[in-house]
Design an enzyme around this catalytic site. Structure first.
Site, PDB file in Angstrom:
ATOM      1  N   ASP A 180      25.846  27.421   9.898  1.00 42.05           N
ATOM      2  CA  ASP A 180      26.505  26.564  10.885  1.00 42.05           C
ATOM      3  C   ASP A 180      26.288  25.131  10.412  1.00 42.05           C
ATOM      4  O   ASP A 180      25.148  24.712  10.203  1.00 42.05           O
ATOM      5  CB  ASP A 180      25.876  26.779  12.260  1.00 42.05           C
ATOM      6  CG  ASP A 180      26.304  25.699  13.233  1.00 42.05           C
ATOM      7  OD1 ASP A 180      27.509  25.564  13.435  1.00 42.05           O
ATOM      8  OD2 ASP A 180      25.421  24.988  13.755  1.00 42.05           O
ATOM      9  N   CYS A 204     -11.772  33.780   5.558  1.00 44.19           N
ATOM     10  CA  CYS A 204     -11.177  34.165   4.270  1.00 44.19           C
ATOM     11  C   CYS A 204     -10.120  35.237   4.486  1.00 44.19           C
ATOM     12  O   CYS A 204     -10.243  36.095   5.362  1.00 44.19           O
ATOM     13  CB  CYS A 204     -12.231  34.638   3.269  1.00 44.19           C
ATOM     14  SG  CYS A 204     -12.867  36.291   3.557  1.00 44.19           S
ATOM     15  N   CYS A 241     -11.257  38.866   3.912  1.00 43.68           N
ATOM     16  CA  CYS A 241     -12.030  39.394   5.043  1.00 43.68           C
ATOM     17  C   CYS A 241     -11.091  39.873   6.140  1.00 43.68           C
ATOM     18  O   CYS A 241     -11.329  40.913   6.777  1.00 43.68           O
ATOM     19  CB  CYS A 241     -12.964  38.319   5.604  1.00 43.68           C
ATOM     20  SG  CYS A 241     -14.113  37.634   4.388  1.00 43.68           S
TER      21      CYS A 241
END
Length: 504
Positions: A397, A11, A14
């Protein structure tokens, strides 16, 4: 700093908690943890201390040497199991909600509890267990505690459907979050196509295939057509065209020959070449790009840093407000009942859960970096995504960036009595051995001309000259015609032009 793999961390909050805690320890102030790539950067010889702190915060999460544990994607089977679990809980929730009021007033009220509490345990069990473990470790005020106390309280005042609904929607949200993070990880991992699988070392007449990481500077590497050049170096033998698009974005193949520099990650398109390694793998351009992307999410934006600090203060404040809402009104307001105000306090706990903030902010950056990686855009960190909000001018570019480098013949202009078909056939035959995209487009437009080219001469940067069907054919740019002294009228024409001259 040394890079490690961090395992069983599932998670984002966490990860934030671990990183914040580690940074408070002397010697670990510069710790960087990336939940997106499952990596952590620690000062040398600090992994033991870091592991002890992690064991206290999130037992089961481990630090291992980076090379010892590849970042393996989550198993699809586990994902299917979660979907089935959520689906069963959803069915129970719908059935229990529809028949809740009817069953409650009958002798079969026990069925209401069986159905709804079964759904609650299916999706809420992991949350309750996580909250219990956090309390045992002395970490009371987190989102799991808010969810647990709110839903258990709802069950206590017989609002079981609400309790199940909260846990069900939370589980769905967690599943979608995990899917998004895994997708970002796979997008970042897709860039690993830059990494060559092996290198072929030449030792006299012997060839030895090894992993690129053990190749030393000065060793000779043989690269055959279709293979990826393993390390940065210099071509010492042979010539070929190389595809540089994976590193530069340039789609036009580049010709290389003895003395030319090449980068690890280029793809050898045509001939055999021998490259002398000039850098070890860790210092190669491809390795630096991979390192850049892998570490991008550990360079946190100010928003992410603020959310981590905010959540630590926010949760205790919400619990205190909810407690005041439950206790004070019944004592101070005539006619107010504890049941009504406890219910309202529980609502505050549910709607104030910081999961959306704490999870969505880093997840948004993970998703952004992952989507950019999938499209070959590299961000050095989440903070640079924020910096884009201040950009007012972008310079591109063109070739390979705004265009795909895919050419097609749009128009054929014939002069001096020749037909369009003749010109296309001669040009395609002269270009029959060229890997250049313009040459391919000419061959595609001509189809099978049925002619054979002899004495093909490639003029670098200009075009080709060949004998086709008894005629000397020149195919190239305006510079080729000037170089060969061929008189022509159409100089300086806009667009990409391939000139064809016959017998000078």
């Amino acid at each position: 700093m040394t890079k490690y793999r961090i395992q069983d961390l599932d998670c984002a909050q966490c990860a934030n908690k671990i990183e914040c805690e580690l940074k408070q320890i002397p010697g670990l102030e510069t710790t960087r943890l990336s939940f997106a790539t499952g990596t952590i950067f620690l000062e040398e010889k600090q992994e033991r201390i870091a592991q002890q702190i992690i064991d206290r915060i999130e037992p089961g999460v481990t630090i291992v040497p980076f090379e010892a544990a590849p970042n393996v994607p989550r198993e699809e089977e586990g994902s299917r199991g979660r979907i089935i679990q959520i689906a069963i809980a959803a069915v129970f929730f719908i059935v229990g909600s529809v028949f809740n009021s009817r069953l409650h007033q009958t002798p079969y009220a026990i069925a209401e509890y069986v159905i709804l509490l079964s759904a609650y345990v299916l999706v809420g069990g992991p949350v309750l267990w996580s909250a219990f473990k956090s309390i045992v470790r002395g970490q009371v005020f987190n989102e799991m505690f808010l969810m647990s106390i709110a839903t258990v309280g709802a069950i206590a005042i017989h609002q079981i459907p609400e309790a199940v609904g909260v846990m069900l929607f939370y589980s769905v949200g967690e599943y979608l979050q995990d899917r998004a993070v895994d997708k970002s990880r796979r997008s970042i991992a897709s860039l690993m196509d830059l990494r060559p699988d092996s290198a072929r070392i030449l030792e006299g007449i012997e060839r030895r295939i090894v992993v690129p990481e053990i190749v030393q500077i000065g060793e000779l590497l043989e690269v055959l057509p279709g293979e990826r050049i393993p390390l940065d170096g210099e071509v010492v033998e042979g010539s070929s065209f190389v595809n540089t698009s994976s590193l530069t974005g340039e789609s036009v193949p580049r010709k290389v020959e003895a003395g030319d520099k090449v980068l690890g990650g280029f793809v050898n398109d045509e001939g055999r070449i021998v490259v002398r390694a000039e850098k070890v793998f860790g210092q190669s351009a491809a390795a630096r790009i991979l390192e850049l992307v892998e570490n991008a999410s550990s360079q946190k934006a100010p928003t992410e840093k603020f959310i981590s600090r905010f959540a630590a203060v926010y949760t205790p404040v919400v619990v205190a407000i909810a407690a005041l809402v439950a206790i004070l009104p019944p004592l101070l307001i005539p006619g107010a009942t504890f049941e009504n105000w406890v219910y309202r306090a529980l609502v505050i706990l549910v709607i104030s859960c910081p999961c959306a903030l704490v999870v969505s902010i880093p997840l948004g950056y993970f998703g952004g970096i992952g989507a950019a990686s999938r499209n070959k855009l590299l961000f050095k960190g989440s903070n640079y995504i924020d910096a884009l909000t201040k950009v007012d001018t972008v310079v591109f570019d063109k070739t390979g960036t705004l265009t795909e480098g895919v050419f097609a013949v749009m128009r054929v202009v014939a002069r001096n009595g020749y037909s369009k078909e003749e010109l296309l056939g001669w040009a395609a035959t002269a270009e029959s051995h060229s890997p250049h995209p313009i040459a391919r487009s000419i061959r595609d437009a001509a189809g099978n001309a049925g002619l054979i080219a002899d004495d093909i001469l490639e003029v670098k940067g200009h075009g080709v000259i060949a004998q086709v069907d008894g005629r000397k054919i020149y195919v190239g740019n305006d510079r080729l015609l000037h170089k060969e002294g061929i008189v022509h009228e159409d100089c300086g024409v806009e667009g990409t032009i391939a000139y064809v001259a016959v017998d000078g």
